[in-house]
Design a protein around this motif. Sequence first.
Motif, PDB file in Angstrom:
ATOM      1  N   THR A 133      55.539  56.325  10.517  1.00 58.22           N
ATOM      2  CA  THR A 133      56.292  55.315  10.140  1.00 58.22           C
ATOM      3  C   THR A 133      57.436  54.878  10.806  1.00 58.22           C
ATOM      4  O   THR A 133      58.191  55.538  11.697  1.00 58.22           O
ATOM      5  CB  THR A 133      56.924  55.966   8.588  1.00 58.22           C
ATOM      6  OG1 THR A 133      57.987  54.870   8.039  1.00 58.22           O
ATOM      7  CG2 THR A 133      57.861  57.096   8.831  1.00 58.22           C
ATOM      8  N   TYR A 134      57.959  53.602  10.662  1.00 62.55           N
ATOM      9  CA  TYR A 134      59.018  53.044  11.564  1.00 62.55           C
ATOM     10  C   TYR A 134      60.131  52.762  10.536  1.00 62.55           C
ATOM     11  O   TYR A 134      61.269  52.134  10.918  1.00 62.55           O
ATOM     12  CB  TYR A 134      58.691  51.854  12.269  1.00 62.55           C
ATOM     13  CG  TYR A 134      57.649  52.243  13.300  1.00 62.55           C
ATOM     14  CD1 TYR A 134      56.254  51.971  12.742  1.00 62.55           C
ATOM     15  CD2 TYR A 134      57.730  52.631  14.362  1.00 62.55           C
ATOM     16  CE1 TYR A 134      55.148  52.358  13.539  1.00 62.55           C
ATOM     17  CE2 TYR A 134      56.811  53.083  15.527  1.00 62.55           C
ATOM     18  CZ  TYR A 134      55.404  52.647  14.803  1.00 62.55           C
ATOM     19  OH  TYR A 134      54.432  53.398  15.643  1.00 62.55           O
ATOM     20  N   LYS A 135      60.180  53.711   9.392  1.00 67.31           N
ATOM     21  CA  LYS A 135      61.316  53.567   8.712  1.00 67.31           C
ATOM     22  C   LYS A 135      62.402  54.518   9.232  1.00 67.31           C
ATOM     23  O   LYS A 135      62.087  55.824   8.803  1.00 67.31           O
ATOM     24  CB  LYS A 135      60.972  53.672   7.089  1.00 67.31           C
ATOM     25  CG  LYS A 135      62.177  53.710   6.222  1.00 67.31           C
ATOM     26  CD  LYS A 135      61.721  54.114   4.817  1.00 67.31           C
ATOM     27  CE  LYS A 135      62.744  54.371   3.669  1.00 67.31           C
ATOM     28  NZ  LYS A 135      62.264  54.582   2.250  1.00 67.31           N
ATOM     29  N   TYR A 136      63.549  54.219   9.669  1.00 69.49           N
ATOM     30  CA  TYR A 136      64.700  55.138  10.023  1.00 69.49           C
ATOM     31  C   TYR A 136      65.610  55.414   8.688  1.00 69.49           C
ATOM     32  O   TYR A 136      66.030  54.132   8.300  1.00 69.49           O
ATOM     33  CB  TYR A 136      65.228  54.726  11.377  1.00 69.49           C
ATOM     34  CG  TYR A 136      64.385  54.697  12.635  1.00 69.49           C
ATOM     35  CD1 TYR A 136      65.013  54.941  13.740  1.00 69.49           C
ATOM     36  CD2 TYR A 136      63.232  54.978  12.670  1.00 69.49           C
ATOM     37  CE1 TYR A 136      64.660  54.863  14.974  1.00 69.49           C
ATOM     38  CE2 TYR A 136      62.556  55.106  13.943  1.00 69.49           C
ATOM     39  CZ  TYR A 136      63.007  54.991  15.062  1.00 69.49           C
ATOM     40  OH  TYR A 136      62.460  55.142  16.061  1.00 69.49           O
ATOM     41  N   ILE A 137      66.222  56.374   8.724  1.00 70.02           N
ATOM     42  CA  ILE A 137      67.082  56.555   7.745  1.00 70.02           C
ATOM     43  C   ILE A 137      68.349  56.718   8.758  1.00 70.02           C
ATOM     44  O   ILE A 137      68.403  57.767   9.449  1.00 70.02           O
ATOM     45  CB  ILE A 137      67.022  57.720   6.972  1.00 70.02           C
ATOM     46  CG1 ILE A 137      65.855  57.613   5.889  1.00 70.02           C
ATOM     47  CG2 ILE A 137      68.172  57.959   5.832  1.00 70.02           C
ATOM     48  CD1 ILE A 137      65.821  56.346   5.172  1.00 70.02           C
ATOM     49  N   PHE A 138      69.293  56.112   8.797  1.00 68.38           N
ATOM     50  CA  PHE A 138      70.477  56.182   9.780  1.00 68.38           C
ATOM     51  C   PHE A 138      71.670  56.961   9.206  1.00 68.38           C
ATOM     52  O   PHE A 138      72.066  56.763   7.905  1.00 68.38           O
ATOM     53  CB  PHE A 138      70.840  54.746  10.337  1.00 68.38           C
ATOM     54  CG  PHE A 138      69.980  54.209  11.159  1.00 68.38           C
ATOM     55  CD1 PHE A 138      68.992  53.506  11.005  1.00 68.38           C
ATOM     56  CD2 PHE A 138      70.318  54.379  12.550  1.00 68.38           C
ATOM     57  CE1 PHE A 138      68.375  52.939  12.106  1.00 68.38           C
ATOM     58  CE2 PHE A 138      69.378  53.963  13.655  1.00 68.38           C
ATOM     59  CZ  PHE A 138      68.539  53.070  13.225  1.00 68.38           C
ATOM     60  N   GLY A 139      72.429  57.671  10.038  1.00 66.93           N
ATOM     61  CA  GLY A 139      73.647  58.241   9.509  1.00 66.93           C
ATOM     62  C   GLY A 139      74.645  56.956   9.743  1.00 66.93           C
ATOM     63  O   GLY A 139      74.285  56.164  10.023  1.00 66.93           O
ATOM     64  N   THR A 140      75.674  57.381   9.047  1.00 61.71           N
ATOM     65  CA  THR A 140      76.928  56.461   9.123  1.00 61.71           C
ATOM     66  C   THR A 140      77.643  55.996  10.282  1.00 61.71           C
ATOM     67  O   THR A 140      78.474  54.982  10.391  1.00 61.71           O
ATOM     68  CB  THR A 140      77.823  56.777   7.805  1.00 61.71           C
ATOM     69  OG1 THR A 140      78.289  58.118   8.038  1.00 61.71           O
ATOM     70  CG2 THR A 140      77.164  56.689   6.700  1.00 61.71           C
ATOM     71  N   GLY A 141      77.280  56.789  11.384  1.00 63.94           N
ATOM     72  CA  GLY A 141      78.032  56.510  12.793  1.00 63.94           C
ATOM     73  C   GLY A 141      79.154  56.952  13.079  1.00 63.94           C
ATOM     74  O   GLY A 141      79.655  57.636  12.060  1.00 63.94           O
ATOM     75  N   THR A 142      79.255  57.343  14.245  1.00 57.36           N
ATOM     76  CA  THR A 142      80.412  58.082  14.783  1.00 57.36           C
ATOM     77  C   THR A 142      81.276  57.226  15.923  1.00 57.36           C
ATOM     78  O   THR A 142      80.526  56.692  16.782  1.00 57.36           O
ATOM     79  CB  THR A 142      80.277  59.412  15.562  1.00 57.36           C
ATOM     80  OG1 THR A 142      79.615  60.104  14.407  1.00 57.36           O
ATOM     81  CG2 THR A 142      81.508  60.084  16.080  1.00 57.36           C
ATOM     82  N   ARG A 143      82.426  56.793  15.685  1.00 55.56           N
ATOM     83  CA  ARG A 143      83.181  56.047  16.897  1.00 55.56           C
ATOM     84  C   ARG A 143      83.677  57.011  17.695  1.00 55.56           C
ATOM     85  O   ARG A 143      84.669  57.724  17.305  1.00 55.56           O
ATOM     86  CB  ARG A 143      84.138  55.211  15.924  1.00 55.56           C
ATOM     87  CG  ARG A 143      84.936  54.177  17.083  1.00 55.56           C
ATOM     88  CD  ARG A 143      85.876  53.145  16.067  1.00 55.56           C
ATOM     89  NE  ARG A 143      85.213  52.393  15.193  1.00 55.56           N
ATOM     90  CZ  ARG A 143      84.335  51.170  15.718  1.00 55.56           C
ATOM     91  NH1 ARG A 143      84.188  50.997  16.932  1.00 55.56           N
ATOM     92  NH2 ARG A 143      83.703  50.437  14.873  1.00 55.56           N
ATOM     93  N   LEU A 144      83.113  56.786  18.784  1.00 52.95           N
ATOM     94  CA  LEU A 144      83.784  57.709  20.158  1.00 52.95           C
ATOM     95  C   LEU A 144      84.766  57.035  20.874  1.00 52.95           C
ATOM     96  O   LEU A 144      84.329  55.836  21.365  1.00 52.95           O
ATOM     97  CB  LEU A 144      82.582  58.323  20.753  1.00 52.95           C
ATOM     98  CG  LEU A 144      82.708  59.050  21.963  1.00 52.95           C
ATOM     99  CD1 LEU A 144      83.635  60.494  21.592  1.00 52.95           C
ATOM    100  CD2 LEU A 144      81.770  59.367  22.921  1.00 52.95           C
ATOM    101  N   LYS A 145      85.889  57.502  21.013  1.00 54.70           N
ATOM    102  CA  LYS A 145      86.755  56.934  22.064  1.00 54.70           C
ATOM    103  C   LYS A 145      87.124  58.031  23.015  1.00 54.70           C
ATOM    104  O   LYS A 145      87.452  59.084  22.780  1.00 54.70           O
ATOM    105  CB  LYS A 145      88.148  56.496  21.323  1.00 54.70           C
ATOM    106  CG  LYS A 145      88.046  55.551  20.074  1.00 54.70           C
ATOM    107  CD  LYS A 145      89.286  55.334  19.588  1.00 54.70           C
ATOM    108  CE  LYS A 145      89.283  54.389  18.344  1.00 54.70           C
ATOM    109  NZ  LYS A 145      90.544  54.154  17.738  1.00 54.70           N
ATOM    110  N   VAL A 146      86.831  57.383  24.339  1.00 52.36           N
ATOM    111  CA  VAL A 146      87.071  58.353  25.588  1.00 52.36           C
ATOM    112  C   VAL A 146      88.533  57.787  25.867  1.00 52.36           C
ATOM    113  O   VAL A 146      88.397  56.702  26.586  1.00 52.36           O
ATOM    114  CB  VAL A 146      85.925  58.611  26.660  1.00 52.36           C
ATOM    115  CG1 VAL A 146      86.356  59.484  27.672  1.00 52.36           C
ATOM    116  CG2 VAL A 146      84.660  59.069  25.716  1.00 52.36           C
ATOM    117  N   LEU A 147      89.485  58.722  26.085  1.00 53.44           N
ATOM    118  CA  LEU A 147      90.727  58.397  26.465  1.00 53.44           C
ATOM    119  C   LEU A 147      90.669  58.826  28.134  1.00 53.44           C
ATOM    120  O   LEU A 147      90.410  59.910  28.456  1.00 53.44           O
ATOM    121  CB  LEU A 147      91.997  58.934  25.767  1.00 53.44           C
ATOM    122  CG  LEU A 147      91.524  58.969  24.121  1.00 53.44           C
ATOM    123  CD1 LEU A 147      92.434  59.894  23.398  1.00 53.44           C
ATOM    124  CD2 LEU A 147      91.882  57.374  23.799  1.00 53.44           C
ATOM    125  N   ALA A 148      91.201  57.732  28.847  1.00 53.82           N
ATOM    126  CA  ALA A 148      91.351  57.856  30.300  1.00 53.82           C
ATOM    127  C   ALA A 148      92.728  58.605  30.749  1.00 53.82           C
ATOM    128  O   ALA A 148      93.601  58.689  30.010  1.00 53.82           O
ATOM    129  CB  ALA A 148      91.365  56.455  30.908  1.00 53.82           C
TER     130      ALA A 148
END
Lengths: 113, 112
Positions: B97-112
């Motif tokens: 199947t090509y039905k994906y159940i996605f998570g809600t996402g994580t916003r990653l910030k890499v601080l210089a």
Amino acid sequence: KAGVTQTPRYLIKTRGQQVTLSCSPISGHRSVSWYQQTPGQGLQFLFEYFSETQRNKGNFPGRFSGRQFSNSRSEMNVSTLELGDSALYLCASSLEASGNTIYFGEGSWLTVV
Amino acid sequence: GENVEQHPSTLSVQEGDSAVIKCTYSDSASNYFPWYKQELGKRPQLIIDIRSNVGEKKDQRIAVTLNKTAKHFSLHITETQPEDSAVYFCAASTSGTYKYIFGTGTRLKVLA
């Protein structure tokens, strides 16, 4: 090899209108799936087509429909647009031999006003 | 119903540090777990995936681990760089199947 191509990229529609979005998969890919992306609901599966047949459908109202042509190109249609249909609509294609891996197009940004 | 939970929703790390994002899935039939990176205004791009017959997979600075018993899988990014800043999505799917159940996402910030 060209990637998944979606048209139009941006469009604005009025409530009550209908819209058709188009997707051309990667050459040789026969499976096409559609996803809706919104800030509130994330990425949600709409439907998936293979060889012109819908194999899977997500939990969306009947206003959302799709089809696939013999050349694997796909269209999705949303009728009687509502404000909440404003979203990024992503098409993805897959080569059966690659297992489940899907590759996304750039998406069509739909704004309903 | 099918569900994928993803944590944290936002993650800030210093450049060079490691980042870990965790997902839990509900459908026991799931056996394919991809991770996608989405930069602002762009499409999600596959960065790594794992199948249920494997416990860990690594690709340079990125690794994914899978615990089938606990229905957990995680993304590990080492030596983070500013260009790693993006939203990361996990997903679960089942063979055939090509039905994906996605998570809600994580916003990653890499601080210089």
